[in-house]
Design an enzyme around this catalytic site. Structure first.
Site, mmCIF file in Angstrom:
data_model
loop_
_atom_site.group_PDB
_atom_site.id
_atom_site.type_symbol
_atom_site.label_atom_id
_atom_site.label_comp_id
_atom_site.label_asym_id
_atom_site.label_seq_id
_atom_site.Cartn_x
_atom_site.Cartn_y
_atom_site.Cartn_z
ATOM 1 C CG ASN A 173 25.007 -11.316 -28.594
ATOM 2 O OD1 ASN A 173 25.236 -10.917 -30.133
ATOM 3 N ND2 ASN A 173 23.951 -11.414 -27.700
ATOM 4 C CE LYS B 172 33.698 -8.943 -30.532
ATOM 5 N NZ LYS B 172 32.345 -10.291 -29.920
ATOM 6 C CG ASN C 277 21.482 -4.029 -17.071
ATOM 7 O OD1 ASN C 277 20.310 -3.710 -16.534
ATOM 8 N ND2 ASN C 277 22.101 -2.508 -17.494
ATOM 9 C CE1 TYR D 298 33.863 -5.872 -30.206
ATOM 10 C CE2 TYR D 298 34.733 -5.095 -32.122
ATOM 11 C CZ TYR D 298 33.683 -5.840 -31.373
ATOM 12 O OH TYR D 298 33.470 -5.770 -31.945
ATOM 13 C CB THR E 197 23.133 -2.677 -30.805
ATOM 14 O OG1 THR E 197 24.382 -3.601 -30.532
ATOM 15 C CG2 THR E 197 23.181 -3.594 -31.519
#
Length: 268
Positions: free
Chosen positions: A92, A168, A34, A164, A199
């Site tokens: 990250n 992970k 972004n 996900y 977040t």
């Protein structure tokens, strides 16, 4: 000045870690897909003064972590700009989002989207691989620290987010394997396993489903990450962080000596 590379550095945990590093005199490259938030984040960091009164140094590079060439160019740019060394890499970048994995259809089943896996696992694989390459060439001696963002979903089932959780779990396995292989080269590899942190990973609507007390303050994540960076003995650690508590999650014991020998690559 030490140099850090942070993927997903334009917001959230990445930016929070970057902010503390810049205040402590680091040069920090923010890698994010972004451009709007990334450029704003770098400008904000560069407007602050570090402890000795000199100008803070931060660089934004638009990067899609699913594309190896994007990451390779970003790492080369950082090394060229700041003298070659890369001391700390925070792998990250990630997303959660919904998934069409469970979708049912009366017609031929369609391939599910793999974007979560591509960003959360492939991006960490690419980032860690490049970090290793540059850290092996650090002067005056090889070495550095890699911290990857895994998740509580690395060790628990997450039925609503199967891809996900799968990604992970992969991040945690990558970290544990790399940490053993690279220890003799002075490269320390660790992971953080956060619980719920408010977040941009989810929308406000999703976050509002949880009580405030369920959330982990981002400051606790920053403290854990910097603890791994600054502790010269820290490698192979999986630090679970949840609502004010931190746990060092050890690898499970081998079921027997045969499995230990196989997993460690020993033939005797």
């Amino acid at each position: 000045m030490p140099v850090a590379v942070i993927t997903g550095g334009g917001a959230g945990m990445g930016l929070a870690v970057a902010t503390v590093l810049v205040a402590d005199g680091w040069r920090v490259a923010l890698l994010d897909v972004n451009s709007t938030v990334g450029e704003a984040a770098a400008a904000s960091l560069n407007s602050n003064q570090i402890k000795d009164g000199s100008e803070a140094q931060s660089l934004f590079i638009r990067t899609d972590v699913t594309k190896y060439d994007d990451l390779r160019t970003a790492f080369a740019t950082v090394a060229d700009r700041w003298g070659g060394n890369i001391d700390f890499v925070f792998a990250n970048a990630g997303i959660a989002g919904g998934t069409d994995f469970y979708n049912d259809s009366d017609s031929e089943p369609q391939q599910p989207s793999l974007l979560v896996e591509e960003i959360c696992l492939r991006g960490v694989v690419f980032t860690s691989h490049l970090a290793m390459h540059y850290m092996r060439r650090n002067k005056p001696a090889p070495g550095g620290v890699i911290v990857s963002t895994a998740s509580a979903a690395s060790i628990y089932a997450s039925p609503e987010l199967p891809l996900y959780a799968a990604a992970k779990h992969g991040v945690l396995g990558l970290m544990r394997s790399m940490s053993l292989q690279l220890a003799s080269e002075g490269i320390r590899v660790n992971s953080i396993l956060p619980g719920a942190i408010r977040t941009t990973l989810h929308t406000k609507t999703i976050w509002d489903q949880f009580p405030v007390g369920d959330f982990t303050p981002v400051e606790e994540v920053v403290s854990t990450v910097l603890g791994l960076v600054n502790d010269p003995t820290a490698t192979g650690r999986a630090m679970e962080i949840s609502a004010g508590e931190t746990f060092d999650r050890k690898q499970p014991d081998y079921c027997n000596e045969t499995m230990q020998r196989i997993m460690q690559g020993k033939s005797y």
